[in-house]
Write a protein that holds these residues in place. Structure first.
Motif, short mmCIF file in Angstrom:
data_model
loop_
_atom_site.label_atom_id
_atom_site.label_comp_id
_atom_site.label_asym_id
_atom_site.label_seq_id
_atom_site.Cartn_x
_atom_site.Cartn_y
_atom_site.Cartn_z
N SER A 1 -3.13 8.36 26.27
CA SER A 1 -3.91 9.57 26.11
C SER A 1 -4.48 10.02 27.46
O SER A 1 -4.39 11.19 27.85
CB SER A 1 -5.02 9.28 25.10
N GLY A 2 -5.04 9.07 28.18
CA GLY A 2 -5.57 9.38 29.50
C GLY A 2 -4.49 9.84 30.46
O GLY A 2 -4.69 10.78 31.24
N ALA A 3 -3.32 9.19 30.40
CA ALA A 3 -2.22 9.54 31.30
C ALA A 3 -1.77 10.97 31.07
O ALA A 3 -1.41 11.69 32.01
CB ALA A 3 -1.05 8.58 31.09
N PHE B 1 -1.82 13.86 33.85
CA PHE B 1 -0.60 14.55 34.24
C PHE B 1 -0.83 16.05 34.29
O PHE B 1 -0.52 16.72 35.28
CB PHE B 1 0.53 14.22 33.25
N PHE B 2 -1.40 16.59 33.23
CA PHE B 2 -1.57 18.05 33.17
C PHE B 2 -2.71 18.53 34.06
O PHE B 2 -2.59 19.55 34.75
CB PHE B 2 -1.79 18.50 31.72
N GLN B 3 -3.81 17.80 34.06
CA GLN B 3 -4.94 18.22 34.89
C GLN B 3 -4.55 18.24 36.37
O GLN B 3 -4.93 19.15 37.10
CB GLN B 3 -6.14 17.28 34.67
N ALA C 1 6.48 10.25 34.12
CA ALA C 1 5.15 9.98 34.69
C ALA C 1 4.31 9.14 33.74
O ALA C 1 3.61 8.21 34.15
CB ALA C 1 4.45 11.31 35.00
N ILE C 2 4.39 9.47 32.46
CA ILE C 2 3.61 8.74 31.45
C ILE C 2 4.06 7.28 31.39
O ILE C 2 3.23 6.36 31.34
CB ILE C 2 3.82 9.40 30.06
N PHE C 3 5.38 7.08 31.37
CA PHE C 3 5.91 5.72 31.27
C PHE C 3 5.52 4.90 32.50
O PHE C 3 5.16 3.73 32.39
CB PHE C 3 7.43 5.74 31.08
N SER C 4 5.63 5.51 33.68
CA SER C 4 5.25 4.80 34.90
C SER C 4 3.78 4.39 34.84
O SER C 4 3.42 3.26 35.20
CB SER C 4 5.44 5.68 36.13
#
Length: 384
Positions: free
Chosen positions: A64-66, A70-72, A190-193
């Motif tokens: 959730s934080g990731a 990513f978007f921010q 990006a999320i997976f990393s």
RNA sequence: UCCCCGGUAGCUCAGUUGGCAGAGCGGGUGGCUGUUAACCACCUUGUCGCUGGUUCGAGUCCGGCCCGGGGAGCCA
């Protein structure tokens, strides 16, 4: 203090022990043994105390934080789209109705329930998607995203469906289908990393006890280039495959689960993005392609869990949108504001929806979606 | 919603041809022990999912219903 035992470097030496809250061992349901996930689901108030559900909760939180990061970091604005909506058909399945009317004796007019007497002065439902509202903000602010709960009253009894689930929906102004696919690929990698970097202990736990391929799968996806094919190419590949499919493949029919699995697991063992589906099998808001028979849609298919992302370039042309709505038999009055977005300063834009709980499923290797959300809601089940 | 499988002790499960309800784990007591899901001995545990039927007799056979799992559809 230092521990002489194997597998641990330190241990506690207590000078004094106080019991703050006891638990009668004859009654406490969690035993010193492996419990089935089905049983733990029946004690959702105690299951977060197990190592599995603790790990799921931490990874879910980190994911959730990731997503926000990513978007921010890319300048997307987080939009809180409404939970309660009066758009009576957003086109994505059965909705839960919200009412304060007395169901035993609702006000009637000419044999019909009089919703003008209801709380909002008209019938209201729980949202099935924040997309249409996100488009409003995309056409004002540029790049936006939503991340919130979504509700579907479908009678779906599978390991991949919830009646209440969380969805991530970015919407980008001045973006076409290719840009949308690129964003989806960049986003997932990006999320997976992030998770591999920030949750190494929990990830090795999942790899050891839940699914021995999760880490390797995530690493491979981060390094791979997603395969991009059109729906038409997909149909050709499937036809040539000589696989014995239960459902026949033909141009115009939607791809079945077995077809999607063939593409992503057998044809190439990595994520596959299928684009440009026949307009008949996709919603009205997707942009009509120049061929007049396909729309600028895209589905990201993942090995094992299938469709994780569905998106499209939106129809930004007033006339084209209007005729697609009429074709679909929709009331133009209901979507007057959606049409006005095209009437007043329209711009090409695109976005997608990601099932957050399915993402948690994929990352953790948990096989049932009911075990990656703290309190699952499914047909006939909303305890806790 | 459809197809297949299942529901027996707190948990995981066995239960033969229809003939006295079982095991392991857990829990209790005692013993033993730098333990790691400890170990040894003894003890403890039942609305056999619910309901109707067949039968001298049903956990077992038949009908209906409820719930869970796998697959499908719908989708994220």
């Amino acid at each position: 203090m230092a521990s002489p035992a194997q597998g641990q470097s330190v241990e506690l030496q207590a000078a004094d022990v106080t019991c703050l809250g006891g638990a009668d061992p004859a009654k406490y349901p969690l035993q010193k043994k492996r419990h089935s996930l089905e049983f733990l689901r029946t004690i959702a108030h105690l299951r977060p105390r197990t190592n599995t559900f603790g790990a799921v909760a931490r990874v879910r939180s980190a994911l959730s934080g990731a997503i926000h990061n990513f978007f921010q970091n890319r300048g997307f604005v987080y939009i809180h789209t409404p939970i309660i909506t009066t758009s009576d058909c957003e086109g994505a399945g059965q909705m839960f109705q919200v009412t304060t009317l007395d169901l035993k004796q609702p006000p009637m007019i000419a044999g019909q329930v009089d919703f003008s007497a209801d709380f909002f002065g008209q019938a209201a439902n729980l949202t099935v998607s924040g997309q249409l509202e996100a488009e409003i903000y995309a056409l004002a602010l540029g790049d936006v995203y939503t991340f919130g709960p979504t509700f579907r009253a479908e009678n779906s009894n599978t390991s991949r469906h919830l009646s209440e689930f969380w969805m991530v929906e970015p919407e980008c102004a001045f973006c076409d289908l290719a840009g949308d696919v690129g964003l989806a690929e960049e986003f997932l990698k990006a999320i997976f990393s992030h998770i591999l970097q920030h949750c190494p202990e929990d990830m090795s736990f999942f790899n050891k006890l839940i699914d021995s391929t999760v880490i390797e799968t995530l690493e491979k996806i981060i390094q791979s280039d997603f395969e991009r094919i059109s729906y038409t190419e997909a149909v050709e590949i499937l036809t040539r495959s000589r696989e014995n499919f239960a459902f026949p493949v033909s141009w115009g029919a939607d791809l079945a689960t077995e077809h999607e699995r063939y593409l992503t697991e057998k044809w190439v063992n990595k994520p596959v993005v299928v684009t440009d589906y026949p307009k008949e099998i996709k919603p009205f808001y997707m942009r009509l392609n120049d061929d007049g028979r396909t729309v600028a849609a895209m589905d990201v298919l993942m090995p094992k869990i299938g469709e994780i992302i569905g998106g499209s370039q939106r129809e930004e042309r007033y006339q084209a949108l209007q005729s697609r709505m009429l074709e679909a038999g929709l009331s133009l009055d209901t979507y007057w504001w959606y049409l006005e977005l095209r009437e007043f300063g329209s711009a090409p834009h695109a976005g997608f929806g990601l099932g957050f709980d399915r993402l948690v499923q994929f990352v953790t290797g948990m096989s049932n979606i009911r075990d990656v959300i703290p309190f699952p809601r499914t047909p006939k089940s909303a305890a806790f």
